[in-house]
Design a protein around this motif. Structure first.
Motif, PDB file in Angstrom:
ATOM      1  N   ALA A   8       0.832  -1.201   0.000  1.00  0.00           N
ATOM      2  CA  ALA A   8       0.000   0.000   0.000  1.00  0.00           C
ATOM      3  C   ALA A   8       0.872   1.259   0.000  1.00  0.00           C
ATOM      4  O   ALA A   8       0.433   2.327  -0.405  1.00  0.00           O
ATOM      5  N   TRP A   9       2.115   1.150   0.462  1.00  0.00           N
ATOM      6  CA  TRP A   9       3.033   2.282   0.592  1.00  0.00           C
ATOM      7  C   TRP A   9       4.457   1.773   0.502  1.00  0.00           C
ATOM      8  O   TRP A   9       4.657   0.557   0.595  1.00  0.00           O
ATOM      9  N   PRO A  10       5.486   2.598   0.372  1.00  0.00           N
ATOM     10  CA  PRO A  10       5.393   4.028   0.036  1.00  0.00           C
ATOM     11  C   PRO A  10       4.823   4.202  -1.377  1.00  0.00           C
ATOM     12  O   PRO A  10       4.784   3.234  -2.137  1.00  0.00           O
ATOM     13  N   PRO A  11       4.413   5.418  -1.712  1.00  0.00           N
ATOM     14  CA  PRO A  11       3.711   5.628  -2.989  1.00  0.00           C
ATOM     15  C   PRO A  11       4.435   5.057  -4.211  1.00  0.00           C
ATOM     16  O   PRO A  11       3.782   4.509  -5.088  1.00  0.00           O
ATOM     17  N   HIS A  12       5.772   5.148  -4.249  1.00  0.00           N
ATOM     18  CA  HIS A  12       6.479   4.662  -5.441  1.00  0.00           C
ATOM     19  C   HIS A  12       6.519   3.131  -5.529  1.00  0.00           C
ATOM     20  O   HIS A  12       6.888   2.588  -6.556  1.00  0.00           O
ATOM     21  N   HIS A  13       6.129   2.429  -4.452  1.00  0.00           N
ATOM     22  CA  HIS A  13       6.036   0.967  -4.498  1.00  0.00           C
ATOM     23  C   HIS A  13       4.598   0.469  -4.337  1.00  0.00           C
ATOM     24  O   HIS A  13       4.353  -0.736  -4.363  1.00  0.00           O
ATOM     25  N   ALA A  14       3.650   1.371  -4.156  1.00  0.00           N
ATOM     26  CA  ALA A  14       2.254   0.957  -3.980  1.00  0.00           C
ATOM     27  C   ALA A  14       1.797   0.167  -5.193  1.00  0.00           C
ATOM     28  O   ALA A  14       2.078   0.543  -6.329  1.00  0.00           O
ATOM     29  N   GLY A  15       1.130  -0.944  -4.926  1.00  0.00           N
ATOM     30  CA  GLY A  15       0.649  -1.788  -6.011  1.00  0.00           C
ATOM     31  C   GLY A  15       1.607  -2.901  -6.391  1.00  0.00           C
ATOM     32  O   GLY A  15       1.222  -3.857  -7.056  1.00  0.00           O
TER      33      GLY A  15
ATOM     34  N   LEU B  65       3.312 -11.198 -11.761  1.00  0.00           N
ATOM     35  CA  LEU B  65       3.135 -10.121 -10.780  1.00  0.00           C
ATOM     36  C   LEU B  65       4.234  -9.071 -10.928  1.00  0.00           C
ATOM     37  O   LEU B  65       5.356  -9.372 -11.319  1.00  0.00           O
ATOM     38  N   ASP B  66       3.889  -7.833 -10.577  1.00  0.00           N
ATOM     39  CA  ASP B  66       4.859  -6.735 -10.559  1.00  0.00           C
ATOM     40  C   ASP B  66       5.554  -6.757  -9.191  1.00  0.00           C
ATOM     41  O   ASP B  66       5.155  -6.060  -8.265  1.00  0.00           O
ATOM     42  N   TRP B  67       6.588  -7.610  -9.070  1.00  0.00           N
ATOM     43  CA  TRP B  67       7.306  -7.774  -7.807  1.00  0.00           C
ATOM     44  C   TRP B  67       8.213  -6.586  -7.536  1.00  0.00           C
ATOM     45  O   TRP B  67       8.707  -5.942  -8.462  1.00  0.00           O
ATOM     46  N   LEU B  68       8.478  -6.326  -6.256  1.00  0.00           N
ATOM     47  CA  LEU B  68       9.549  -5.401  -5.893  1.00  0.00           C
ATOM     48  C   LEU B  68      10.851  -5.968  -6.454  1.00  0.00           C
ATOM     49  O   LEU B  68      11.004  -7.186  -6.554  1.00  0.00           O
ATOM     50  N   PRO B  69      11.812  -5.096  -6.811  1.00  0.00           N
ATOM     51  CA  PRO B  69      13.042  -5.590  -7.430  1.00  0.00           C
ATOM     52  C   PRO B  69      13.760  -6.680  -6.634  1.00  0.00           C
ATOM     53  O   PRO B  69      14.227  -7.665  -7.212  1.00  0.00           O
ATOM     54  N   ALA B  70      13.850  -6.542  -5.315  1.00  0.00           N
ATOM     55  CA  ALA B  70      14.564  -7.543  -4.511  1.00  0.00           C
ATOM     56  C   ALA B  70      13.876  -8.899  -4.594  1.00  0.00           C
ATOM     57  O   ALA B  70      14.527  -9.937  -4.710  1.00  0.00           O
TER      58      ALA B  70
END
Length: 133
Positions: free
Chosen positions: A22-29, A111-116
């Motif tokens: 849900a946050w931070p905005p640049h990682h939301a979603g 899925l749009d995973w976080l880079p790590a």
């Protein structure tokens, strides 16, 4: 010592649990594995169990390391461990996140995973395949 972030590769019935930020905005979603920071005086396994309880409202057992250690910004490192629900009938809930999703082997790359977490996809594929077979 580097700050350690622990993540849970929680697998049930051949599917991996992912949670949407849900946050931070640049990682939301974006999607990530449950987990968080190891606090002073905690073992990595204890921290991961605590984080899963806080984020998912479930009790987990922590297993072996999954995949390589992933360097994170700010001198942190991510270490992921396999995990299982202590009571398989429990249903995790999104306490701090937008959504939860059980993801099958064939859906992991969608899925749009976080880079790590994206760096761990090969190891996560292996883990999910092993649980499914």
């Amino acid at each position: 010592m580097d700050a350690v972030i622990v993540g849970a590769a929680l697998v049930r019935d051949g599917k991996l649990l992912a949670q949407q930020r849900a946050w931070p905005p640049h990682h939301a979603g974006q999607w990530e594995l449950p987990g968080g920071r190891v606090e002073e005086g905690e073992t990595e396994a204890f921290a991961l169990a605590r984080e899963c309880h806080e984020e998912l409202d479930v009790v987990v057992t922590v297993g072996d390391r999954v995949g390589p250690e992933i360097p994170l910004p700010g001198g942190k490192v991510l270490r992921v461990y396999s995990a299982a629900l202590l009571s398989p009938g429990d249903e995790p809930r999104a306490v701090e996140h937008t959504a939860l999703r059980w993801v099958g082997h064939d859906e992991l790359n969608e899925l749009d995973w976080l880079p790590a977490d994206r760096d761990l996809l090969p190891a996560l594929h292996d883990l999910v395949s092993a649980d499914h077979g």
